[in-house]
Design a protein around this motif. Structure first.
Motif, PDB file in Angstrom:
ATOM      1  N   GLN A  73       0.858  -1.084   0.108  1.00  0.00           N
ATOM      2  CA  GLN A  73      -0.027   0.150  -0.080  1.00  0.00           C
ATOM      3  C   GLN A  73       0.829   1.432  -0.079  1.00  0.00           C
ATOM      4  O   GLN A  73       0.283   2.230  -0.565  1.00  0.00           O
ATOM      5  CB  GLN A  73      -0.802   0.116   1.314  1.00  0.00           C
ATOM      6  N   GLN A  74       1.934   1.250   0.466  1.00  0.00           N
ATOM      7  CA  GLN A  74       2.901   2.688   0.547  1.00  0.00           C
ATOM      8  C   GLN A  74       3.955   2.483  -0.545  1.00  0.00           C
ATOM      9  O   GLN A  74       4.265   1.622  -1.071  1.00  0.00           O
ATOM     10  CB  GLN A  74       3.664   2.597   1.834  1.00  0.00           C
ATOM     11  N   LYS A  75       4.074   3.758  -1.089  1.00  0.00           N
ATOM     12  CA  LYS A  75       5.197   3.912  -2.073  1.00  0.00           C
ATOM     13  C   LYS A  75       6.653   3.719  -1.626  1.00  0.00           C
ATOM     14  O   LYS A  75       7.024   4.087  -0.617  1.00  0.00           O
ATOM     15  CB  LYS A  75       4.955   5.296  -2.647  1.00  0.00           C
ATOM     16  N   VAL A  76       7.410   2.780  -2.390  1.00  0.00           N
ATOM     17  CA  VAL A  76       8.527   2.383  -2.115  1.00  0.00           C
ATOM     18  C   VAL A  76       9.643   2.714  -3.387  1.00  0.00           C
ATOM     19  O   VAL A  76       8.938   2.513  -4.564  1.00  0.00           O
ATOM     20  CB  VAL A  76       8.956   0.832  -1.663  1.00  0.00           C
ATOM     21  N   ALA A  77      10.670   2.732  -3.081  1.00  0.00           N
ATOM     22  CA  ALA A  77      11.634   3.087  -4.244  1.00  0.00           C
ATOM     23  C   ALA A  77      12.303   1.811  -4.882  1.00  0.00           C
ATOM     24  O   ALA A  77      12.828   2.123  -5.920  1.00  0.00           O
ATOM     25  CB  ALA A  77      13.002   3.656  -3.414  1.00  0.00           C
ATOM     26  N   SER A  78      11.990   0.769  -4.429  1.00  0.00           N
ATOM     27  CA  SER A  78      12.575  -0.513  -5.187  1.00  0.00           C
ATOM     28  C   SER A  78      11.604  -1.747  -4.783  1.00  0.00           C
ATOM     29  O   SER A  78      10.688  -1.691  -3.955  1.00  0.00           O
ATOM     30  CB  SER A  78      13.943  -0.953  -4.692  1.00  0.00           C
ATOM     31  N   THR A  79      11.835  -2.658  -5.879  1.00  0.00           N
ATOM     32  CA  THR A  79      10.989  -4.076  -5.377  1.00  0.00           C
ATOM     33  C   THR A  79      11.582  -4.767  -4.154  1.00  0.00           C
ATOM     34  O   THR A  79      10.646  -5.232  -3.525  1.00  0.00           O
ATOM     35  CB  THR A  79      11.428  -4.904  -6.635  1.00  0.00           C
ATOM     36  N   MET A  80      12.982  -4.643  -3.954  1.00  0.00           N
ATOM     37  CA  MET A  80      13.308  -5.184  -2.652  1.00  0.00           C
ATOM     38  C   MET A  80      12.682  -4.609  -1.679  1.00  0.00           C
ATOM     39  O   MET A  80      12.320  -5.492  -0.466  1.00  0.00           O
ATOM     40  CB  MET A  80      14.777  -4.899  -2.360  1.00  0.00           C
TER      41      MET A  80
ATOM     42  N   GLU B 230       9.123  -6.058  -1.329  1.00  0.00           N
ATOM     43  CA  GLU B 230       9.374  -7.606  -0.788  1.00  0.00           C
ATOM     44  C   GLU B 230       9.496  -7.597   0.711  1.00  0.00           C
ATOM     45  O   GLU B 230       8.781  -8.457   1.329  1.00  0.00           O
ATOM     46  CB  GLU B 230      10.799  -8.209  -1.400  1.00  0.00           C
ATOM     47  N   LEU B 231      10.395  -6.520   1.198  1.00  0.00           N
ATOM     48  CA  LEU B 231      10.730  -6.554   2.728  1.00  0.00           C
ATOM     49  C   LEU B 231       9.315  -6.100   3.632  1.00  0.00           C
ATOM     50  O   LEU B 231       8.969  -6.986   4.494  1.00  0.00           O
ATOM     51  CB  LEU B 231      11.555  -5.487   2.958  1.00  0.00           C
ATOM     52  N   LEU B 232       8.510  -5.233   2.916  1.00  0.00           N
ATOM     53  CA  LEU B 232       7.096  -4.849   3.372  1.00  0.00           C
ATOM     54  C   LEU B 232       6.016  -6.204   3.467  1.00  0.00           C
ATOM     55  O   LEU B 232       5.295  -6.346   4.361  1.00  0.00           O
ATOM     56  CB  LEU B 232       6.505  -3.791   2.547  1.00  0.00           C
TER      57      LEU B 232
END
Length: 122
Positions: free
Chosen positions: A22-29, A32-34
């Motif tokens: 649901q939140q914007k992240v800078a990378s696929t990794m 995956e962590l979320l």
């Protein structure tokens, strides 16, 4: 990990999920962590039930991300320092669950198989 030759793999999948974070992240990794963070939090529901039943069980998480596996091993979020707190939380919870995290090939991820569309040649 597959069972040794001649042995049956008695793992039971209690939950699988594939969805966008649901939140914007800078990378696929980071995504995956979320996703692993969410899975770790949900695992406690099953662990508490199984402990009350005095069941013999172990908790395992299957991931297909080599960068995530490497970050879990090192404990350091080098590429995105803002994810360090999340990484530490996930590592702590995995330890408290006495869980194992296995890196498997993407083709072996059950959620992918059951939720990704199949394309057939017409």
């Amino acid at each position: 990990m597959p069972p040794p030759p001649g042995e049956t793999d008695w793992r039971n999948v209690l939950e699988w999920k594939a969805r966008a974070v649901q939140q914007k992240v800078a990378s696929t990794m980071s995504a995956e962590l979320l996703a692993l963070r969410d899975a770790v939090k949900r695992a406690w529901h099953y662990v508490n039930i199984l402990r009350k039943l005095r069941a013999d069980f172990r908790v395992e998480f299957m991931i297909d991300s080599a960068p995530l596996r490497d970050q879990l091993a090192s404990g350091i979020s080098r590429s995105e320092p803002q994810m360090q707190g999340c990484l530490e939380f996930v590592r702590e919870q995995i330890n408290e669950l006495r869980a194992h995290v296995h890196k498997v090939h993407s083709e072996c991820i059950l959620a992918d198989t059951l939720t990704k569309p199949l394309f057939m040649n017409a």
